[in-house]
Design a protein around this motif. Structure first.
Motif, mmCIF file in Angstrom:
data_model
loop_
_atom_site.group_PDB
_atom_site.id
_atom_site.type_symbol
_atom_site.label_atom_id
_atom_site.label_comp_id
_atom_site.label_asym_id
_atom_site.label_seq_id
_atom_site.Cartn_x
_atom_site.Cartn_y
_atom_site.Cartn_z
ATOM 1 N N SER A 138 -1.440 9.973 -3.316
ATOM 2 C CA SER A 138 -0.252 9.174 -3.630
ATOM 3 C C SER A 138 1.002 10.030 -3.502
ATOM 4 C CB SER A 138 -0.356 8.621 -5.053
ATOM 5 O OG SER A 138 0.847 7.991 -5.427
ATOM 6 N N LEU A 139 2.065 9.436 -2.948
ATOM 7 C CA LEU A 139 3.350 10.124 -2.828
ATOM 8 C C LEU A 139 4.402 9.400 -3.672
ATOM 9 C CD1 LEU A 139 3.490 11.068 0.962
ATOM 10 C CD2 LEU A 139 2.770 12.461 -0.976
ATOM 11 N N GLU A 140 4.002 8.972 -4.885
ATOM 12 C CA GLU A 140 4.940 8.263 -5.752
ATOM 13 C C GLU A 140 6.076 9.175 -6.226
ATOM 14 O OE1 GLU A 140 2.706 6.880 -9.029
ATOM 15 O OE2 GLU A 140 1.844 8.844 -9.524
ATOM 16 N N GLU A 141 5.902 10.491 -6.109
ATOM 17 C CA GLU A 141 6.995 11.403 -6.496
ATOM 18 C C GLU A 141 8.153 11.364 -5.495
ATOM 19 O OE1 GLU A 141 3.026 13.429 -7.632
ATOM 20 O OE2 GLU A 141 3.885 12.392 -5.897
ATOM 21 N N LEU A 142 7.882 10.893 -4.296
ATOM 22 C CA LEU A 142 8.924 10.854 -3.264
ATOM 23 C C LEU A 142 10.046 9.903 -3.690
ATOM 24 C CD1 LEU A 142 10.045 11.447 -0.442
ATOM 25 C CD2 LEU A 142 8.540 9.646 0.447
ATOM 26 N N LYS A 143 11.286 10.410 -3.749
ATOM 27 C CA LYS A 143 12.444 9.618 -4.175
ATOM 28 C C LYS A 143 13.468 9.535 -3.035
ATOM 29 C CE LYS A 143 10.662 9.500 -8.315
ATOM 30 N NZ LYS A 143 10.020 8.261 -8.833
ATOM 31 N N GLN A 189 0.805 -1.220 0.000
ATOM 32 C CA GLN A 189 0.000 0.000 0.000
ATOM 33 C C GLN A 189 0.841 1.274 0.000
ATOM 34 O OE1 GLN A 189 -3.243 -0.220 -0.429
ATOM 35 N NE2 GLN A 189 -3.032 -2.447 -0.369
ATOM 36 N N ALA A 190 2.160 1.150 0.204
ATOM 37 C CA ALA A 190 3.028 2.339 0.210
ATOM 38 C C ALA A 190 3.270 2.813 -1.225
ATOM 39 C CB ALA A 190 4.345 2.033 0.904
ATOM 40 N N SER A 191 3.431 4.121 -1.411
ATOM 41 C CA SER A 191 3.578 4.699 -2.747
ATOM 42 C C SER A 191 5.022 4.755 -3.224
ATOM 43 C CB SER A 191 3.000 6.125 -2.771
ATOM 44 O OG SER A 191 1.673 6.146 -2.329
ATOM 45 N N SER A 192 5.964 4.903 -2.301
ATOM 46 C CA SER A 192 7.352 5.168 -2.669
ATOM 47 C C SER A 192 8.270 4.074 -2.133
ATOM 48 C CB SER A 192 7.794 6.520 -2.093
ATOM 49 O OG SER A 192 7.838 6.457 -0.669
ATOM 50 N N ASP A 193 9.475 4.018 -2.718
ATOM 51 C CA ASP A 193 10.470 3.066 -2.233
ATOM 52 C C ASP A 193 10.879 3.391 -0.799
ATOM 53 O OD1 ASP A 193 10.441 1.705 -4.617
ATOM 54 O OD2 ASP A 193 12.147 2.778 -5.475
ATOM 55 N N LEU A 194 10.962 4.682 -0.472
ATOM 56 C CA LEU A 194 11.295 5.061 0.905
ATOM 57 C C LEU A 194 10.221 4.576 1.874
ATOM 58 C CD1 LEU A 194 12.700 8.705 0.591
ATOM 59 C CD2 LEU A 194 13.944 6.680 1.335
ATOM 60 N N GLY A 195 8.946 4.751 1.480
ATOM 61 C CA GLY A 195 7.857 4.300 2.336
ATOM 62 C C GLY A 195 7.854 2.785 2.490
ATOM 63 N N LYS A 196 8.092 2.070 1.400
ATOM 64 C CA LYS A 196 8.128 0.608 1.458
ATOM 65 C C LYS A 196 9.259 0.135 2.373
ATOM 66 C CE LYS A 196 6.217 -0.024 -3.208
ATOM 67 N NZ LYS A 196 4.963 -0.704 -2.832
ATOM 68 N N ARG A 214 -4.727 3.122 3.861
ATOM 69 C CA ARG A 214 -5.216 2.310 2.739
ATOM 70 C C ARG A 214 -5.399 0.861 3.172
ATOM 71 N NH1 ARG A 214 -0.710 4.678 0.158
ATOM 72 N NH2 ARG A 214 -1.239 6.722 -0.702
ATOM 73 N N PHE A 215 -4.464 0.362 3.978
ATOM 74 C CA PHE A 215 -4.569 -1.003 4.495
ATOM 75 C C PHE A 215 -5.868 -1.154 5.288
ATOM 76 C CE2 PHE A 215 -3.903 -3.971 8.017
ATOM 77 C CZ PHE A 215 -3.532 -5.117 7.343
ATOM 78 N N GLY A 216 -6.206 -0.131 6.074
ATOM 79 C CA GLY A 216 -7.452 -0.168 6.833
ATOM 80 C C GLY A 216 -8.663 -0.292 5.932
ATOM 81 N N GLN A 217 -8.631 0.376 4.774
ATOM 82 C CA GLN A 217 -9.730 0.261 3.822
ATOM 83 C C GLN A 217 -9.796 -1.134 3.219
ATOM 84 O OE1 GLN A 217 -8.819 3.476 1.088
ATOM 85 N NE2 GLN A 217 -10.117 4.916 2.192
ATOM 86 N N VAL A 248 10.077 13.383 6.711
ATOM 87 C CA VAL A 248 8.676 13.690 7.015
ATOM 88 C C VAL A 248 7.766 13.055 5.970
ATOM 89 C CG1 VAL A 248 6.953 15.542 7.121
ATOM 90 C CG2 VAL A 248 9.142 15.822 8.270
ATOM 91 N N LEU A 249 8.141 13.157 4.701
ATOM 92 C CA LEU A 249 7.318 12.589 3.630
ATOM 93 C C LEU A 249 7.296 11.063 3.704
ATOM 94 C CD1 LEU A 249 8.359 14.954 0.707
ATOM 95 C CD2 LEU A 249 6.131 14.849 1.841
ATOM 96 N N THR A 250 8.403 10.464 4.134
ATOM 97 C CA THR A 250 8.418 9.008 4.334
ATOM 98 C C THR A 250 7.414 8.625 5.414
ATOM 99 O OG1 THR A 250 10.759 8.887 3.691
ATOM 100 C CG2 THR A 250 9.853 7.027 4.932
ATOM 101 N N GLN A 251 7.396 9.407 6.486
ATOM 102 C CA GLN A 251 6.424 9.156 7.558
ATOM 103 C C GLN A 251 4.995 9.316 7.034
ATOM 104 O OE1 GLN A 251 7.208 11.444 11.097
ATOM 105 N NE2 GLN A 251 5.396 10.677 12.179
ATOM 106 N N TRP A 252 4.783 10.323 6.217
ATOM 107 C CA TRP A 252 3.478 10.533 5.591
ATOM 108 C C TRP A 252 3.082 9.316 4.759
ATOM 109 C CZ3 TRP A 252 -0.805 13.478 4.776
ATOM 110 C CH2 TRP A 252 -0.909 14.683 5.466
ATOM 111 N N ASP A 253 4.027 8.807 3.969
ATOM 112 C CA ASP A 253 3.730 7.661 3.100
ATOM 113 C C ASP A 253 3.340 6.444 3.919
ATOM 114 O OD1 ASP A 253 3.399 6.334 0.721
ATOM 115 O OD2 ASP A 253 5.519 5.924 0.398
ATOM 116 N N VAL A 254 4.020 6.223 5.047
ATOM 117 C CA VAL A 254 3.693 5.082 5.907
ATOM 118 C C VAL A 254 2.296 5.258 6.509
ATOM 119 C CG1 VAL A 254 4.321 3.853 8.018
ATOM 120 C CG2 VAL A 254 6.109 4.556 6.417
#
Length: 788
Positions: free
Chosen positions: A64-69, A21-28, A284-287, A272-278
Motif C-alpha cells: 500500500s502507498l497510502e502514505e503518498l500525499k 484499488q488505488a491507495s492514494s489521492d494522487l493515484g486515484k 489488484r484489479f487483476g486479482q 514516480v510514486l504516483t505511477q507505482w500506485d497506478v
C-alpha cells in the motif's frame, strides 16, 4: 478515443473499479485520467508494468502507498518563499516514507526470485531523503505539533510558560478557596478569555472583586474578571507565547528551506510514486476480476480465451471464446433477443480498451490482442427526442460519423445493424456497410436478426457467422457464443411453447419463402449437430477422467505392493545377516583355537588354509544394500565406462577399477590383486578419477547457490524421466535458496508430463502440498509447489 464511445462500452465504470484499488489521492486522480493508448510500444510497456506488478503482489503480498500525499502545492509555496505548515511538512515526510517503502520492498526481492526490470527501473529513480524525513519527524509529532525537542530555545520557552501557568493557576486557586471571594464567584472554576486566565464573578460584585473585565455572559449575570494579582504574570505569559510562536515559525522556516532545496527531486519522486500506485492498482484489479495481462500482437488479430465482462460477477458471467482477424475479419452474431449478443459485443470492445490502458482483462492465459487505432461502437437505442430523430436516423447518423474516422487498424462494433426501417432495405444497407468496412481493412463484430446477413456471412470470404445459444426446451438463453453457427430466431418454437395454436404456427411457417425455410432448417440441423458433438465431448471427458482415476488407483496399489515387497525382503535379509553373523563369530572362535593348536603342532596346519576358510565364511554373508528405483537408473545403465572408473561388480558385491574396455559391453576390472572380465550390466559406476581428484583437493564440483535459482522451472519439451531428474535437483536448490513456494511449468499438451510430475511430487519428502496454477499463474499448464 472518443468520450461517447468509451461511455457506450462502459469504460468509465471499469475505471471506477480501478480507482477503488488505488491507495492514494494522487493515484486515484491519475486513474481517473487514464485513457486507452494507441501506440504499440506504449501499450506494451503499460501491460509489462502491470504484469510485473501482479508478480510483485504474488511474491511479496500487498504494497500500500497510502502514505503518498499530494505535495505539489506545498513544493510550489516553498519555492516562492512561503513557510510550510507542520501538516504540509508531515505530508512531505510521509511521501518520502512511501518512496522508502518501495525501495525497501524491491531490495528485499532478488533478481533471481523475480527480475521485474521495469519496476526496478522506477524504484531506482527514487531519491534518498532519509535525513530530510528525520529532520521533519524529529521536530513535528504525528498531530502536527512542533515538539519541544525541535530546538533548545523552544524547550526553554515552553518550560518558562509552564512555570508561569502553574503560578497563575496557583494564585487563582487560592482566590477560589478564600472565604472572602467565594460568595462573589458565580462558579468555582478557572477559565480563559482572550487567552487570559479569568474567574467567573457575579455582576453585583464586579467593583468589589477588582481586576480587569474581559467578557460577560449572555444574560449579563456573570462577568469574567482577571484578578489584579495575576495581571503581571498573564502579561508575561502572553510575551512568552509570542516568543514561542516566533521560534516555531523559525523552525518551520528552516525545515521549509530544506524542502525548497530538494523541491525538484521531491516532485519527481511524487510522480514516480504516483505511477507505482497506478501499477499496483491495476495489479489488484487483476486479482479482483481474476484477470491476466494479454499478449500483444502486431498481426491485428483478437484471440480471447474464456473472456468475461468485467462488470458481471465472475460466478454469473458466461465466458466466451473469440477469434477475429486471422481466418476472418468480421463476425456476424445472430440469435434471439436477450440472448447475450450485446453483452458479447461489449465484452470484445471493452476488453480491447482495457488492454490498451494497461489493465488486466478477465480471460485465460494465452489471450492475445492487437493495438487498435480506435474502437468504434454503435450499441443500443440512440434515439434523440431533442433532435427529433428516429431510431434508424440516430443509428445512421452515428454510423456515418464512425465511417468518417475509421482506418485499417480500427475495431468496429455494430449492434442490430440495419434495424429500425423496412427489413428488405435495412438488410441491403447492412450488407453494403459491412462490405465497405471490410474494404477498409477493419475488424468488425456486428449483431443482427436479418437472414440476409447470415447468408452474406456464409458466402463472403473473411466473414463468419456466430450465434448466442438458446435452450429450446426451457425457452431460456445460455449466453454462450458459438462461432461458425448462425442463430435462429426461434419465434415459431417460442410461440408454440407459450400455447399459440399449432394451426396458426403452421400458417405462419407457410408464409416463409422456400429459401427462408431451408435456411432455418439448415441452422436447426447445425445447432442439433453441435449439441450432439458437445454431449459426446462431455461423455469422452467423463470417461477420460474415470480412466485417469483408475490409473492413479492402480499406480498407488502397485507402489504400495512394491513397498511391502521391499519391507519383506529387508526383513529376510536382516534375519539372514543375524544368522550369518552368529556363524562368523563361532568361526572366528574356531580359527583362534586352530591357531593355538597350530602353534603347539608346528607344520601340521598352514596359515593360508585358515585364511581361505575364513574367506568362504565372509562370502556367505549376503549384501545388505537394497536396490533403489530412481530416475537416474536408466542413465546409470547407459553410461559408458572409461578405464580408471570406480565400479561395483554386482555379481560378487565388490568394488574395483576398470582397467580395459574390450568392446561389445565387456570390461576388464581389477579387484585388489584380482583381475576379471565382466559384462556392462553387471557393473555399476561409482566414481571417476576427476571427481575423486576434485573431492581430494577440497574443490566442490557441484554447488547450489541462491544466485542461480529462479522461482520457476520450465520443463516444457522434456521427457518425463528427464524432467523428474531435473525437478529432484531443482527442489533441493530451491530449499537451499530459501524458497517456500515454486512453480513447475510443464505446459498443457497431452497431460502426460503433468501426471508424471504430480506422481513424483506425491512421493517427494520436501513437498508440503501442490496445486495447479490459478488465473494469472498459468492455469493447468503450471503446478505451484509449497515446500516444507
Amino acid at each position: 478515443m472518443e468520450t461517447h464511445m468509451l461511455k457506450t462500452l462502459e469504460y468509465p465504470r471499469v475505471i471506477q473499479m480501478l480507482e477503488d484499488q488505488a491507495s492514494s489521492d494522487l493515484g486515484k486522480g491519475e486513474v481517473r485520467r487514464l485513457q486507452p493508448a494507441d501506440d504499440w510500444i506504449k501499450v506494451k510497456e503499460l501491460l509489462d508494468e502491470t504484469a510485473e506488478g501482479m508478480d510483485l503482489l504474488r511474491l511479496k503480498g500487498d504494497l500500500s502507498l497510502e502514505e503518498l500525499k499530494d505535495i505539489h502545492s506545498a513544493l510550489r509555496r516553498s519555492e516562492i518563499g512561503g513557510v510550510l505548515s507542520a501538516g504540509e511538512l508531515l505530508d512531505v515526510a510521509a511521501t518520502i516514507q512511501a518512496g522508502k517503502k518501495v525501495k525497501r520492498t524491491m531490495e528485499s526481492l532478488s533478481e533471481e526470485e523475480a527480475e521485474l526490470p521495469l519496476l526496478r527501473g522506477l524504484s531506482s529513480r527514487l531519491h534518498d531523503f532519509s535525513s530530510l524525513r528525520k529532520a521533519i519527524i524529529s521536530a513535528i509529532d504525528e498531530e502536527g505539533r512542533v515538539m519541544d525537542e525541535a530546538s533548545p530555545e523552544l524547550a526553554r520557552i515552553r518550560r518558562s510558560i509552564m512555570q508561569i501557568q502553574q503560578n497563575v493557576r496557583a494564585a487563582l486557586e487560592n482566590i477560589l478557596r478564600s472565604p472572602h471571594y467565594q460568595k462573589m464567584l458565580q462558579e468555582g472554576i478557572i477559565t480563559q478569555r482572550n487567552d487570559r486566565y479569568v474567574l467567573p464573578v457575579k455582576q453585583e460584585y464586579r467593583s468589589a472583586f477588582g481586576g480587569i473585565v474581559h467578557d460577560q455572559s449572555a444574560s449579563g449575570q456573570t462577568v469574567f474578571i482577571e484578578p489584579a494579582s495575576v495581571v503581571t504574570q498573564n502579561n508575561r505569559l502572553r510575551e512568552l507565547e509570542a516568543t514561542e510562536a516566533k521560534e516555531v515559525e523559525r523552525i518551520l522556516a528552516a525545515l521549509t528551506e530544506k524542502v525548497r532545496e530538494a523541491a525538484d527531486d521531491l516532485r519527481a519522486d511524487a510522480e514516480v510514486l504516483t505511477q507505482w500506485d497506478v501499477i499496483l492498482a491495476k495489479a489488484r484489479f487483476g486479482q479482483v476480476v481474476k484477470g491476466v495481462c494479454p499478449k500483444l500482437n502486431q498481426e491485428r488479430f483478437v484471440h480471447l480465451k474464456q473472456a468475461r465482462h468485467p462488470l458481471i460477477p465472475a460466478e454469473e458471467a458466461v465466458p466466451i471464446d473469440v477469434e477475429l482477424g486471422k481466418d476472418y475479419r468480421a463476425i456476424v452474431i445472430t440469435g434471439p433477443n436477450t440472448g447475450g449478443k450485446t453483452v458479447s459485443l461489449k465484452t470484445i470492445g471493452l476488453l480491447a480498451l482495457m488492454a490498451q490502458s494497461g489493465m488486466p482483462i478477465p480471460a485465460e492465459e494465452g489471450s492475445s490482442v492487437p493495438v487498435f487505432s480506435g474502437v468504434y461502437a454503435d450499441i443500443g437505442d440512440e434515439q434523440s427526442i431533442e433532435q427529433n430523430l428516429s431510431t434508424f436516423s440516430a443509428h445512421m447518423t452515428h454510423i456515418i460519423r464512425i465511417l468518417q474516422k475509421i482506418d485499417e487498424r480500427s475495431l468496429v462494433l455494430l449492434d442490430e445493424l440495419g434495424a429500425g426501417t423496412d427489413p428488405t432495405e435495412g438488410a441491403a444497407l447492412a450488407v453494403a456497410i459491412l462490405e465497405y468496412l471490410l474494404d477498409q481493412g477493419c475488424r468488425i463484430v456486428a449483431t443482427t436478426h436479418y437472414n440476409e446477413l447470415k447468408v452474406f456471412a456464409h458466402a463472403r470470404p473473411g466473414v463468419i457467422n456466430a450465434s448466442v445459444e438458446f435452450n429450446e426446451e426451457t425457452l431460456q438463453p445460455t449466453y454462450r457464443l458459438l462461432i461458425g453457427v448462425p442463430g435462429r430466431s426461434n419465434a415459431f418454437n417460442i410461440a408454440s411453447k407459450l400455447g399459440l395454436p399449432q394451426q396458426i404456427v403452421e400458417l405462419a411457417k407457410g408464409q416463409l419463402s422456400t429459401e427462408e425455410s431451408r435456411l432455418e432448417e439448415m441452422i436447426g440441423s447445425l445447432a442439433s449437430d453441435r449439441r450432439a458433438a458437445e454431449e459426446e465431448r462431455r461423455r469422452a471427458e467423463a470417461l477420460r477422467k474415470e480412466a485417469e482415476a483408475l490409473h492413479r488407483e492402480l499406480e498407488g496399489k502397485l507402489e504400495a505392493w512394491d513397498q511391502e515387497k521391499s519391507k519383506m525382503r529387508e526383513a529376510a535379509r536382516r534375519e539372514a545377516r543375524t544368522i550369518v553373523s552368529r556363524a562368523r563369530r563361532e568361526a572366528d572362535e574356531v580359527l583362534r583355537q586352530l591357531r593355538e593348536w597350530a602353534k603347539e603342532r608346528q607344520g601340521s596346519i598352514k596359515e593360508h588354509q585358515l585364511i581361505e576358510a575364513k574367506k568362504r565364511l565372509e562370502d556367505a554373508v549376503p549384501d545388505m544394500e537394497l536396490p533403489r528405483k530412481t530416475p537416474k537408473d536408466t542413465a546409470q545403465s547407459a553410461r559408458k565406462l572409461q578405464p580408471g572408473d570406480e565400479v561395483l561388480v554386482k555379481t560378487i558385491g565388490q568394488k574395483g577399477q576398470v582397467v580395459e574396455d574390450f568392446g561389445n559391453g565387456e570390461y576388464q576390472v581389477q579387484i585388489g590383486m584380482l583381475k576379471m572380465k565382466a559384462r556392462r550390466e553387471d557393473l555399476e559406476w561409482k566414481a571417476s578419477p576427476a571427481v575423486e581428484k576434485a573431492a581430494a583437493t577440497g574443490i566442490s564440483s557441484f554447488s547450489r547457490s541462491q544466485s542461480h535459482v529462479k522461482p520457476e522451472l520450465d520443463l516444457r519439451g522434456k521427457m518425463v524421466d528427464e524432467a523428474l531428474a531435473e525437478i529432484d535437483k531443482y527442489l533441493d536448490d530451491a530449499l537451499l535458496a530459501g524458497f517456500h513456494q515454486v512453480s513447475l511449468i510443464h505446459g498443457k499438451g497431452t497431460g502426460a508430463l503433468r501426471k508424471g510430475v504430480h506422481r513424483f511430487l506425491d512421493r517427494h519428502q520436501s513437498v508440503k502440498e501442490y496445486r495447479l496454477g490459478g488465473q494469472g499463474e498459468g492455469g493447468s499448464g503450471v503446478t505451484v509447489v509449497s515446500l516444507k
